[in-house]
Write an enzyme that holds these catalytic residues in place. Sequence first.
Site, PDB file in Angstrom:
ATOM      1  N   ASP A 168      50.171  33.523  58.964  1.00  0.00           N
ATOM      2  CA  ASP A 168      49.239  34.058  57.963  1.00  0.00           C
ATOM      3  C   ASP A 168      49.922  34.923  56.918  1.00  0.00           C
ATOM      4  O   ASP A 168      49.442  35.026  55.787  1.00  0.00           O
ATOM      5  CB  ASP A 168      48.050  34.770  58.608  1.00  0.00           C
TER       6      ASP A 168
HETATM    7  C1  LAN Z   1      51.334  42.621  64.103  1.00  0.00           C
HETATM    8  C2  LAN Z   1      50.939  43.072  62.766  1.00  0.00           C
HETATM    9  C3  LAN Z   1      50.452  42.016  61.842  1.00  0.00           C
HETATM   10  C4  LAN Z   1      49.780  40.893  62.573  1.00  0.00           C
HETATM   11  C5  LAN Z   1      48.901  40.001  61.661  1.00  0.00           C
HETATM   12  C6  LAN Z   1      49.671  39.435  60.481  1.00  0.00           C
HETATM   13  C7  LAN Z   1      47.755  40.837  61.094  1.00  0.00           C
HETATM   14  C8  LAN Z   1      48.319  38.887  62.512  1.00  0.00           C
HETATM   15  O1  LAN Z   1      47.425  38.128  61.787  1.00  0.00           O
HETATM   16  C9  LAN Z   1      49.400  38.097  63.205  1.00  0.00           C
HETATM   17  C10 LAN Z   1      50.226  38.991  64.137  1.00  0.00           C
HETATM   18  C11 LAN Z   1      50.851  40.212  63.451  1.00  0.00           C
HETATM   19  C12 LAN Z   1      52.094  39.768  62.699  1.00  0.00           C
HETATM   20  C13 LAN Z   1      51.301  41.263  64.454  1.00  0.00           C
HETATM   21  C14 LAN Z   1      51.800  40.866  65.792  1.00  0.00           C
HETATM   22  C15 LAN Z   1      52.056  41.984  66.811  1.00  0.00           C
HETATM   23  C16 LAN Z   1      52.568  43.263  66.176  1.00  0.00           C
HETATM   24  C17 LAN Z   1      53.911  42.978  65.523  1.00  0.00           C
HETATM   25  C18 LAN Z   1      51.537  43.699  65.130  1.00  0.00           C
HETATM   26  C19 LAN Z   1      50.171  43.969  65.706  1.00  0.00           C
HETATM   27  C20 LAN Z   1      52.079  45.040  64.704  1.00  0.00           C
HETATM   28  C21 LAN Z   1      52.660  45.655  66.006  1.00  0.00           C
HETATM   29  C22 LAN Z   1      52.700  44.523  67.064  1.00  0.00           C
HETATM   30  C23 LAN Z   1      53.920  44.644  67.999  1.00  0.00           C
HETATM   31  C24 LAN Z   1      53.790  43.650  69.138  1.00  0.00           C
HETATM   32  C25 LAN Z   1      54.012  46.068  68.529  1.00  0.00           C
HETATM   33  C26 LAN Z   1      55.054  46.293  69.568  1.00  0.00           C
HETATM   34  C27 LAN Z   1      54.463  46.244  70.894  1.00  0.00           C
HETATM   35  C28 LAN Z   1      54.768  45.360  71.845  1.00  0.00           C
HETATM   36  C29 LAN Z   1      53.792  45.091  72.890  1.00  0.00           C
HETATM   37  C30 LAN Z   1      56.043  44.616  71.876  1.00  0.00           C
END
Ligand code: LAN
Length: 728
Positions: free
Chosen positions: A458
């Site tokens: 996305d």
């Molecule tokens: C994110 C942030 C953005 C998010 C969107 C683009 C909004 C979504 O549509 C797809 C997945 C994604 C890219 C995403 C995946 C997981 C993330 C990177 C996070 C929520 C921000 C932080 C999270 C990450 C896993 C945090 C670290 C924690 C762990 C459990 C490893």
Amino acid sequence: IPYLTIDSALACACDDKRTTDYSRWRLLDDRGRQTWHYLKTEKQIKEWPQSIADKWHLGMDTGLPNLPPPKTAIDSVKNALEFFQHLQLPPGNWACDYGGPMFLVPGLVVTWYVTKTAIPEEYKIEIANYLFARQHPKDGGWGLHIEGDSSVFGTSMNYTALRLVGVDSEDPRMIKARALLHKMGGAVNGPHWAKFWLSVLGVMKWEIVNPVPPELWLLPDWIPISPWRWWIHMRQVFLPMSFIYSKRWVFEADDLVMELRDELFVEDWEDIDWAGHRNSIHEKDNYHPKTWVLNTINWFLVHVWFPYFRTDRIVERAEEWTWHLIQREDENTDFSCLGPVNAPMNTIACYIQEGHEAYSVRRHIERLEDFIWVKNEGMLMNGTNGVQNWDTSFLIQSVVEAGLEKDPKWKPMLVKALEYLEDQQVRENTRDYKSCYRHPSKGAWTFSNKDQGYAVSDCTSEAVKSIMMLQNSPGYPELVSLERIHDAIDVLLTYQNPSGGCASYEPTRGSEHMELLNAAEVFGRIMIEYDYPECTTACVTALSSFKWLYPPYRTADIDRFISRAVAFIRRAQRPDGSWYGAWGICFSYAAMFALESLASVGETYENSERVRRACHFFLDRQFEDGGWGESYKACETGVWTPSEKSLVVQTSWVCIALMEAQYPDPEPIKRALSMVVGRQRANGEWAQELIEGVFNKSCMISYPNYKFIFPIRALGMFAKRYGEIELA
Ligand code: LAN
């Protein structure tokens, strides 16, 4: 009770608050690499003045003027942009505090501590300030995320972080936190990740950590549970974690570690039955209890595999291969790493393998800075190395929705944003991407910046959509060539699952049954990629816009993709008309996307029963004041849970959803947006309300720019559809 001393040159005049001087902090944005700097000399201060954006992020007075009170939706949009334009950074992107999770700062601080990295005094002060600002005043603890109830994970880890940055154990706030931790049975009741970090630090013994065997990485790729099939965030954390676990590496027991051994437990440290506490966990931490399958595997690994079958040769090969993959991750991201958990862990792996002086360790330590954020509450670690591409794409789209891209006033801002996105497209696949199990990324965009390099379905969609929107508006330069847009379309077309839906970083590689092996306890649905209505919609709308705006290219593939994707969106709808949102809170977020997908194939309120059902789901739940609002509990439980007060961001999402659906009566939308405009401040901004985002069902994450982006979009859409209606 002063717990820290600081060189008086650095200290603020009001030093009884033990804060740094906020007028000295600066955010540097070097082509999307964001780092905060504390200026120490008058000369530096003179040469590098503090910007309005710096001041705003730090909670200082921006001095921005009051604007004429808005009467109509478009007035309100203009006021919002009048403010928000000042937060654009020199390369063209927007940035923000991306906190929320409360388990990130401790990993960072433990990593600095065990690698003997000097922590600057101003960092220590502001980290302590942040953690205290986020301590729950009632019970003295911390939860998994800023709004979550206190847990052993949050409390034991943040207590430890505070001690490592120099806070005295007799500080009344620490006494209170300790009392709560003891009431919850002490740190032995923490989840797997707490046990891991505290074992690295030497406060626990490795026997308490459930197995993290690196030899899993030696399994052939065809095996259904091979790590390459896991969700990328899990396998990239598992990777360095398994390496460190295999080494059973422990920091030397210094005085502070010895004190923590006294402070974090209920029993005498020497008497603790470490192995016996492997599965101890407090109910507040146990969001996803381990299954009997995982418990059996763990038992087998501990009692049979490790003592009798795990030969030195296996250990050697497993450590060699995991080390190889860790190095590839470091190289491919220039040490910025996928995220805020594997970055510190890779740092420790490099420290173990190559020692303090190694380039890898030094570069890691520099790169960890990219995750740091400073705000009025202090210093924290962001959930990614920024939100650059994501928020910038959304802002562009919101302005275009409002039709303001034609207004010369906003053109320089939008051209800058376009320049930013142009610069950040990933131009080549990562080296050896196949052997590192990476998905192709040529032509894609990441969530944050190009250095990090991880393509997301996305993020690519939203970025390419914004670029196409601007480049097809009169008077905008064509910065991204057709060939490069084709690269983006090519990569997008690789993202569809057999179900028709799209996941986040990769198409799904394994079975949902793998959730049986979810060992993290605190998160749900983490083991594999799932189909998300949000990600799927983004792909659908990007492909539709492309088809509409550009000469024919892979038309049959695109048509097939869209019809299968929309079929998935239809199937994902619940009988009550709603969709569950995985990345924003919660049903309002998902509905905004799902209804956009349906609208893109002509399915609207008038001709579709399912769209009517979706609209009524929200109309039945509209608050007295015209708004909507959801509590984060909805994400945890999967059940609609209203917040106490309506919220600007969720209200905007629902309004966008209703307008996408072409709900025929403007009245409920008008009432909702009147509430939104009513909450806009005189200078054009909105106040921060409850947290907006989520991941893994249980952990919330902040998207502070959403309070600009989505009201602008909702109001802009309203203005386009209904013109000059006055909003009360
Ligand atoms: C994110 C942030 C953005 C998010 C969107 C683009 C909004 C979504 O549509 C797809 C997945 C994604 C890219 C995403 C995946 C997981 C993330 C990177 C996070 C929520 C921000 C932080 C999270 C990450 C896993 C945090 C670290 C924690 C762990 C459990 C490893």
